[in-house]
Design an enzyme around this catalytic site. Structure first.
Site, mmCIF file in Angstrom:
data_model
loop_
_atom_site.group_PDB
_atom_site.id
_atom_site.type_symbol
_atom_site.label_atom_id
_atom_site.label_comp_id
_atom_site.label_asym_id
_atom_site.label_seq_id
_atom_site.Cartn_x
_atom_site.Cartn_y
_atom_site.Cartn_z
ATOM 1 N N ARG A 161 6.156 -0.742 8.673
ATOM 2 C CA ARG A 161 5.525 -0.575 7.360
ATOM 3 C C ARG A 161 5.215 0.895 7.117
ATOM 4 O O ARG A 161 4.625 1.571 7.971
ATOM 5 C CB ARG A 161 4.227 -1.390 7.299
ATOM 6 C CG ARG A 161 3.356 -1.114 6.068
ATOM 7 C CD ARG A 161 2.117 -2.013 6.109
ATOM 8 N NE ARG A 161 1.168 -1.727 5.045
ATOM 9 C CZ ARG A 161 -0.002 -1.104 5.220
ATOM 10 N NH1 ARG A 161 -0.353 -0.667 6.431
ATOM 11 N NH2 ARG A 161 -0.815 -0.902 4.203
ATOM 12 N N ARG A 187 -12.407 3.884 -8.839
ATOM 13 C CA ARG A 187 -13.453 4.681 -8.202
ATOM 14 C C ARG A 187 -14.497 5.089 -9.231
ATOM 15 O O ARG A 187 -14.177 5.279 -10.406
ATOM 16 C CB ARG A 187 -12.861 5.945 -7.550
ATOM 17 C CG ARG A 187 -11.839 5.630 -6.465
ATOM 18 C CD ARG A 187 -11.401 6.874 -5.706
ATOM 19 N NE ARG A 187 -10.370 6.579 -4.739
ATOM 20 C CZ ARG A 187 -10.574 6.032 -3.548
ATOM 21 N NH1 ARG A 187 -11.806 5.726 -3.179
ATOM 22 N NH2 ARG A 187 -9.574 5.792 -2.732
ATOM 23 N N LYS A 235 1.201 -8.791 -2.399
ATOM 24 C CA LYS A 235 -0.014 -8.808 -1.582
ATOM 25 C C LYS A 235 -1.095 -9.600 -2.323
ATOM 26 O O LYS A 235 -1.429 -9.287 -3.466
ATOM 27 C CB LYS A 235 -0.481 -7.375 -1.319
ATOM 28 C CG LYS A 235 0.491 -6.592 -0.454
ATOM 29 C CD LYS A 235 0.195 -5.113 -0.438
ATOM 30 C CE LYS A 235 -1.123 -4.783 0.228
ATOM 31 N NZ LYS A 235 -1.335 -3.313 0.264
ATOM 32 N N THR A 269 -4.460 -7.184 8.170
ATOM 33 C CA THR A 269 -5.750 -6.489 8.098
ATOM 34 C C THR A 269 -6.732 -6.913 9.188
ATOM 35 O O THR A 269 -7.090 -8.074 9.299
ATOM 36 C CB THR A 269 -6.437 -6.644 6.719
ATOM 37 O OG1 THR A 269 -5.479 -6.559 5.682
ATOM 38 C CG2 THR A 269 -7.472 -5.535 6.540
#
Length: 494
Positions: A46, A87, A228, A286
């Protein structure tokens, strides 16, 4: 070049059927480390497009492709697009303390913030939130709930306080934001990745099937597409996303921020089960061996976590920082390899992995894949040899989770590489066959060459006639190996 058929393979099939996807980064991108990772058990690499520049990634791609030639084994490369990063703005003093119960305002004013307000540089959030929507800041360490929202101002109450500081990440789990999954950076990264022949594109920030459709249009068949699943909105529309994607990833990092942690395991099982039913490869990712970023051995809980994904029948398990920037990348791959191998040797594994029903659709190809899996036990076959040009036959067979090795023979380098995320598939690029007799002879030789069967054992062969026609799987043939097929071929006798 296609494989030779007269010499033993330099890279024998894994005994482990679950695949290992490892992230390449500063700790692991030298030619020596990439080779060691492959030898330790990595099946696919990846590239995290959130970090590094195109020159870094090109060097990594070239290293992997050089190793691929040296090892004579198709090797999978996945480019993981960053997606939008939400953000908060900047603060006059670098940050501020927020107290439980206080009011806090986000606005479009770019003036540095304080303990009462801050800039939010994403107009889509102002458009998407409504009273009651949660705002999670800094991976959920600070929680606010929207009281009022206009196109220029969001007033929220602080439910969980703490220090808020410059440019901290923001998650909005309760609504679908009017925000495209692909940013301008992602589009540039996508063009780069496709130009340099990556095999898979991983799409971040998927909220709805339309996000996948847009990425598919841009990829235009040049790579396979992995969606994802990292947002609650994606879980609500999982079936539609699976229909359009070639594979999915359970991206537990963001899921664990946007969902209560206790909800992540059942959602993981739901995503894995749904993907398996539809025959889409599924990657669990993860924090699988998170402690191995700094420790040479994992915790017992981490080992159990990886094992659970293997028992559930995930096609692949992924390492992130463990292999990209950690101190023990080889050890992390080695332990993941050992976990997969040990779980698959458990006598109860077969029953557990078949707990998810994968009923065949009413097509000839599905009927054949289902029949092959049944016949493996009936005739005590040692292996399955699958001829495919597009990879669809291999995906159907893998969906059945057969108990024996699966050798996939394809004339397409692109297909051979893409199958590196597919449970149990050992793909080999080889010249196509033109007749039934040639198919049988080649299947025998390749089974011997790659060590998946030996003299006296049976193999089951699947293919499509006419040969070279994608999606035409309509043949099953059972044959017994004599054991001298390779030697006779070398002598020109067969």
């Amino acid at each position: 070049m296609p494989h030779s058929e007269t010499t033993p393979s330099r890279f024998t099939p894994r005994t482990r059927k679950v695949r290992i996807l490892a992230t390449i980064g500063p700790a692991s991108d030298s030619p020596e480390m990439i080779r060691k990772l492959a030898e330790a058990g990595v099946d696919a690499f990846r590239l995290n497009m959130s970090h590094g520049n195109h020159a870094d990634h090109l060097r990594r791609i070239e290293t992997i492709r050089a190793l691929e030639k040296e090892l004579d084994r198709p090797t999978t490369i996945l480019a993981d697009l960053q997606g939008p990063k939400l953000r908060v703005g900047r603060f006059a003093d670098g940050g501020a303390m927020l107290e439980n119960g206080q009011t806090f305002v986000f606005d479009r004013d770019e003036t540095p913030g304080d303990a009462t307000r801050a800039n939010l540089p994403h107009k889509e959030i102002f458009q998407g939130v409504e009273p009651g929507t949660r705002l999670l800041i800094d991976d959920g360490k600070i929680v606010q709930r929207v009281v009022t929202a206009t196109p220029d101002r969001i007033e929220a109450v602080v439910e969980v306080g703490g220090r808020i500081s410059n440019n901290k990440g923001l998650n909005v789990p309760d609504v679908v934001l009017p925000l495209a999954a692909l940013t301008e950076k992602d589009r540039a990264d996508l063009v780069f990745a496709l130009e340099h022949g990556v095999d898979w594109i991983a799409l971040s920030f998927v909220q709805r099937p339309e996000d996948v459709a847009e990425a598919r249009r841009l990829i235009a068949g040049k790579a396979a597409l992995l969606a994802k699943i990292e947002k609650p909105a994606a879980i609500e529309r999982l079936e539609g996303i699976l229909e359009l994607a070639d594979a999915v990833m359970v991206a537990r990092g963001d899921l664990g921020v946007e969902l209560p942690p206790e909800q992540v395991p059942p959602f993981q099982k739901r995503i894995v089960e749904a993907a398996r039913r539809l025959g889409r490869p599924v990657v669990v990712a993860t924090q699988m061996l998170e402690s191995m970023i700094t420790s040479p051995s994992p915790t017992r809980a981490e080992v159990s976590d990886v094992a659970t994904a293997v028992y559930d029948g995930a096609d692949a398990v992924m390492l992130s920082a463990e292999s990209a920037s950690g101190s023990f990348p080889i050890e992390a791959v080695t332990i993941m390899d050992r976990i997969g191998t040990t779980v698959e040797a458990d006598p109860s594994y077969s029953a557990r992995v078949h707990f998810t029903e994968t009923l065949p659709e009413s097509t000839t190809a599905d009927a054949i894949a289902h029949a092959v899996n049944t016949m493996v036990d009936t005739v005590s076959a040692a292996a399955i040899v699958c001829f495919t040009s597009s990879g669809s036959t291999a995906r159907r067979l893998s969906r059945e989770r057969p108990a024996v090795p699966m050798l996939v023979l394809t004339p397409s380098e692109r297909t051979a590489r893409r199958l590196g995320l597919l449970w149990g598939a050992h793909s080999v690029r080889t010249r196509d066959v033109a007749s039934f007799e040639e198919m049988i002879a080649k299947a025998k030789r390749m089974a011997l060459r790659h060590g998946i069967a030996k003299g006296g054992q049976r193999i089951i062969i699947t293919a499509g006639v006419p040969f070279g026609t994608p999606g035409s799987t309509n043949v099953i043939h059972i044959v017994r190996l004599v054991g001298d097929e390779l030697e006779r071929h070398r002598r020109g006798e067969g």
